[in-house]
Design a protein around this motif. Structure first.
Motif, PDB file in Angstrom:
ATOM      1  N   ARG A 137       8.674  -9.680 -10.079  1.00 34.87           N
ATOM      2  CA  ARG A 137       7.782  -8.844  -9.285  1.00 34.87           C
ATOM      3  C   ARG A 137       7.981  -9.110  -7.800  1.00 34.87           C
ATOM      4  O   ARG A 137       8.359 -10.200  -7.373  1.00 34.87           O
ATOM      5  N   LEU A 138       7.731  -8.075  -7.008  1.00 31.73           N
ATOM      6  CA  LEU A 138       7.874  -8.145  -5.565  1.00 31.73           C
ATOM      7  C   LEU A 138       6.594  -7.570  -4.967  1.00 31.73           C
ATOM      8  O   LEU A 138       6.379  -6.361  -4.980  1.00 31.73           O
ATOM      9  N   GLN A 139       5.730  -8.467  -4.494  1.00 30.39           N
ATOM     10  CA  GLN A 139       4.428  -8.034  -3.984  1.00 30.39           C
ATOM     11  C   GLN A 139       4.383  -8.146  -2.464  1.00 30.39           C
ATOM     12  O   GLN A 139       4.333  -9.251  -1.916  1.00 30.39           O
ATOM     13  N   PRO A 140       4.384  -7.024  -1.757  1.00 32.95           N
ATOM     14  CA  PRO A 140       4.298  -7.075  -0.298  1.00 32.95           C
ATOM     15  C   PRO A 140       2.928  -7.568   0.162  1.00 32.95           C
ATOM     16  O   PRO A 140       1.904  -7.308  -0.484  1.00 32.95           O
ATOM     17  N   ASP A 141       2.923  -8.284   1.279  1.00 35.13           N
ATOM     18  CA  ASP A 141       1.651  -8.594   1.930  1.00 35.13           C
ATOM     19  C   ASP A 141       1.054  -7.343   2.550  1.00 35.13           C
ATOM     20  O   ASP A 141      -0.172  -7.184   2.586  1.00 35.13           O
ATOM     21  N   TRP A 142       1.933  -6.470   3.029  1.00 35.86           N
ATOM     22  CA  TRP A 142       1.507  -5.235   3.686  1.00 35.86           C
ATOM     23  C   TRP A 142       2.389  -4.081   3.250  1.00 35.86           C
ATOM     24  O   TRP A 142       3.601  -4.233   3.131  1.00 35.86           O
ATOM     25  N   ALA A 143       1.782  -2.916   3.037  1.00 39.88           N
ATOM     26  CA  ALA A 143       2.514  -1.660   2.909  1.00 39.88           C
ATOM     27  C   ALA A 143       2.132  -0.793   4.102  1.00 39.88           C
ATOM     28  O   ALA A 143       0.942  -0.591   4.371  1.00 39.88           O
ATOM     29  N   ILE A 144       3.129  -0.313   4.827  1.00 41.34           N
ATOM     30  CA  ILE A 144       2.910   0.534   6.001  1.00 41.34           C
ATOM     31  C   ILE A 144       3.395   1.937   5.635  1.00 41.34           C
ATOM     32  O   ILE A 144       4.592   2.146   5.398  1.00 41.34           O
ATOM     33  N   ILE A 145       2.473   2.883   5.584  1.00 39.73           N
ATOM     34  CA  ILE A 145       2.781   4.209   5.046  1.00 39.73           C
ATOM     35  C   ILE A 145       2.341   5.284   6.042  1.00 39.73           C
ATOM     36  O   ILE A 145       1.184   5.290   6.488  1.00 39.73           O
ATOM     37  N   HIS A 146       3.263   6.172   6.379  1.00 37.36           N
ATOM     38  CA  HIS A 146       2.930   7.309   7.246  1.00 37.36           C
ATOM     39  C   HIS A 146       2.537   8.483   6.369  1.00 37.36           C
ATOM     40  O   HIS A 146       3.304   8.904   5.496  1.00 37.36           O
ATOM     41  N   VAL A 147       1.332   9.006   6.580  1.00 31.01           N
ATOM     42  CA  VAL A 147       0.799  10.080   5.742  1.00 31.01           C
ATOM     43  C   VAL A 147       0.541  11.326   6.588  1.00 31.01           C
ATOM     44  O   VAL A 147       0.439  11.262   7.805  1.00 31.01           O
ATOM     45  N   ASN A 148       0.416  12.437   5.894  1.00 30.40           N
ATOM     46  CA  ASN A 148       0.094  13.681   6.585  1.00 30.40           C
ATOM     47  C   ASN A 148      -1.360  13.734   7.022  1.00 30.40           C
ATOM     48  O   ASN A 148      -1.655  14.101   8.171  1.00 30.40           O
ATOM     49  N   GLU A 149      -2.257  13.347   6.117  1.00 31.40           N
ATOM     50  CA  GLU A 149      -3.681  13.428   6.412  1.00 31.40           C
ATOM     51  C   GLU A 149      -4.411  12.215   5.842  1.00 31.40           C
ATOM     52  O   GLU A 149      -4.092  11.738   4.753  1.00 31.40           O
TER      53      GLU A 149
ATOM     54  N   ASN B 199      -8.895   7.611   2.699  1.00 31.34           N
ATOM     55  CA  ASN B 199      -8.440   8.512   1.631  1.00 31.34           C
ATOM     56  C   ASN B 199      -7.339   9.390   2.224  1.00 31.34           C
ATOM     57  O   ASN B 199      -7.555  10.053   3.244  1.00 31.34           O
ATOM     58  N   ALA B 200      -6.164   9.400   1.593  1.00 29.15           N
ATOM     59  CA  ALA B 200      -5.001   9.983   2.262  1.00 29.15           C
ATOM     60  C   ALA B 200      -4.198  10.896   1.356  1.00 29.15           C
ATOM     61  O   ALA B 200      -4.209  10.769   0.132  1.00 29.15           O
TER      62      ALA B 200
ATOM     63  N   GLN C   4       6.954  12.090  -2.119  1.00 30.43           N
ATOM     64  CA  GLN C   4       6.152  10.880  -1.919  1.00 30.43           C
ATOM     65  C   GLN C   4       7.002   9.620  -1.899  1.00 30.43           C
ATOM     66  O   GLN C   4       6.542   8.566  -1.442  1.00 30.43           O
ATOM     67  N   PHE C   5       8.232   9.717  -2.396  1.00 27.00           N
ATOM     68  CA  PHE C   5       9.130   8.573  -2.521  1.00 27.00           C
ATOM     69  C   PHE C   5       8.414   7.441  -3.272  1.00 27.00           C
ATOM     70  O   PHE C   5       7.799   7.707  -4.289  1.00 27.00           O
ATOM     71  N   GLU C   6       8.459   6.203  -2.756  1.00 26.07           N
ATOM     72  CA  GLU C   6       7.790   5.086  -3.444  1.00 26.07           C
ATOM     73  C   GLU C   6       6.464   4.713  -2.793  1.00 26.07           C
ATOM     74  O   GLU C   6       5.912   3.648  -3.058  1.00 26.07           O
ATOM     75  N   ASP C   7       5.953   5.583  -1.932  1.00 29.16           N
ATOM     76  CA  ASP C   7       4.798   5.219  -1.108  1.00 29.16           C
ATOM     77  C   ASP C   7       3.533   4.978  -1.919  1.00 29.16           C
ATOM     78  O   ASP C   7       2.771   4.040  -1.631  1.00 29.16           O
ATOM     79  N   ILE C   8       3.292   5.795  -2.914  1.00 31.52           N
ATOM     80  CA  ILE C   8       2.089   5.613  -3.727  1.00 31.52           C
ATOM     81  C   ILE C   8       2.193   4.305  -4.501  1.00 31.52           C
ATOM     82  O   ILE C   8       1.228   3.534  -4.578  1.00 31.52           O
ATOM     83  N   LEU C   9       3.361   4.024  -5.037  1.00 35.83           N
ATOM     84  CA  LEU C   9       3.576   2.764  -5.738  1.00 35.83           C
ATOM     85  C   LEU C   9       3.367   1.581  -4.799  1.00 35.83           C
ATOM     86  O   LEU C   9       2.731   0.584  -5.165  1.00 35.83           O
TER      87      LEU C   9
ATOM     88  N   ASN D  21      -5.294  13.830  -3.242  1.00 33.77           N
ATOM     89  CA  ASN D  21      -5.680  12.616  -2.524  1.00 33.77           C
ATOM     90  C   ASN D  21      -5.063  11.418  -3.240  1.00 33.77           C
ATOM     91  O   ASN D  21      -5.669  10.798  -4.095  1.00 33.77           O
ATOM     92  N   GLN D  22      -3.828  11.065  -2.858  1.00 29.87           N
ATOM     93  CA  GLN D  22      -3.058  10.106  -3.654  1.00 29.87           C
ATOM     94  C   GLN D  22      -3.377   8.648  -3.337  1.00 29.87           C
ATOM     95  O   GLN D  22      -3.125   7.767  -4.149  1.00 29.87           O
ATOM     96  N   ILE D  23      -3.866   8.367  -2.137  1.00 33.06           N
ATOM     97  CA  ILE D  23      -4.176   6.979  -1.761  1.00 33.06           C
ATOM     98  C   ILE D  23      -5.679   6.869  -1.543  1.00 33.06           C
ATOM     99  O   ILE D  23      -6.228   7.519  -0.648  1.00 33.06           O
TER     100      ILE D  23
END
Length: 267
Positions: free
Chosen positions: A154-166, A172-173, A179-184, A212-214
């Motif tokens: 497993r690879l658990q990031p400390d941070w995920a930085i995601i650019h969203v439309n809204e 809630n985003a 979406q690529f791997e952003d939701i994951l 509303n995926q995130i």
């Protein structure tokens, strides 16, 4: 005046400690958190481990700025139009950045294991590849039948930085287009920071709630950053700024190129 979880770009980047494992959303030159990455470079973060299936501008810039110790990725390149990622390649060759090579699918599988709360994830399709040997991937016996299968840690990031439309001010985003791997990533990481083209409220996010995926409870902070993916593209608002990418690569050909580039580009 701040509302909800909306913070400044400088404040959000200040949360990231040196040595953190940071997953970057988007893919190659599409919907990358470019402005956030530039601020990481300006703040002089060090020793970061970057996670991404396929990177380009973002990983290359952070390597050039001396922010990166390791890269967990399946692919880092600007592709045919612009060529290889020059700073990433140079620093890997010089031994200053460790390339933790993956297939894109094994990055996804490692993130899935973190999202599921398990220590590893079985993967198919690695038979005959040198990747398991190079990366030290394990083979385990099939507990339900014959044979064995490779697993990735497993690879658990400390941070995920995601650019969203809204996003709303709570976090809630929505992402439009791929979406690529952003939701994951948002499920796998310990903390999530969003950069958003638009901050929207009220009934807007009640329309088509399945988009509303995130959800807000995964999100630590939101930065309102219209154009925050540039020079990468952000569907459906703007395409890749090809001249902007060329300008970055031209600066990189100079001895002090990245410092000069960061002084020119805002934010």
């Amino acid at each position: 005046m701040k509302e909800g979880k909306v913070v400044s770009l400088k404040e959000a980047v200040s949360w990231i400690d040196d040595g953190s494992v940071v997953a970057l959303g988007g893919n190659i030159l599409n919907r990358c958190p470019s402005a956030f990455v530039r601020e990481i470079a300006r703040q002089g973060k060090r020793g970061l481990e970057i996670v991404k299936t396929a990177g380009a501008y973002d990983i290359d810039l952070l390597c050039a700025a001396g922010c990166v110790s390791k890269v967990h990725a399946g692919f880092v390149s600007f592709e045919n139009e612009f060529g290889l990622a020059p700073n990433y390649r140079r620093l890997v060759e010089e031994g200053k950045v460790e390339a933790c090579e993956h297939a894109c699918y094994t990055v996804i599988s490692a993130l899935r294991a973190a999202a599921y709360g398990i220590p590893f994830q079985p993967v198919a399709g690695l038979n005959g590849s040198d990747l398991p040997r190079v990366r030290g991937m394990k083979r385990i016996r099939n507990p339900y039948g014959r044979g064995a299968i490779y697993v990735v840690e497993r690879l658990q990031p400390d941070w995920a930085i995601i650019h969203v439309n809204e996003s709303d001010s709570r976090g809630n985003a929505r992402i439009y287009g791929p979406q690529f791997e952003d939701i994951l990533m948002s499920r796998a990481a310990k903390n999530v920071i969003l950069t958003a083209e638009h901050i929207v409220e009220g009934e807007r996010l009640m329309e088509h709630p399945e988009m509303n995926q995130i959800p807000h409870f995964l999100v630590r902070g939101i930065v309102h950053l219209p154009g925050g993916a540039a020079p990468c593209g952000c569907y459906p608002y703007y395409e890749v700024d090809r001249e902007g990418v060329k300008r970055y690569l031209e600066y990189c050909s100079k001895g002090t190129g990245v410092k000069e580039y960061l002084m020119e580009v805002s934010p």
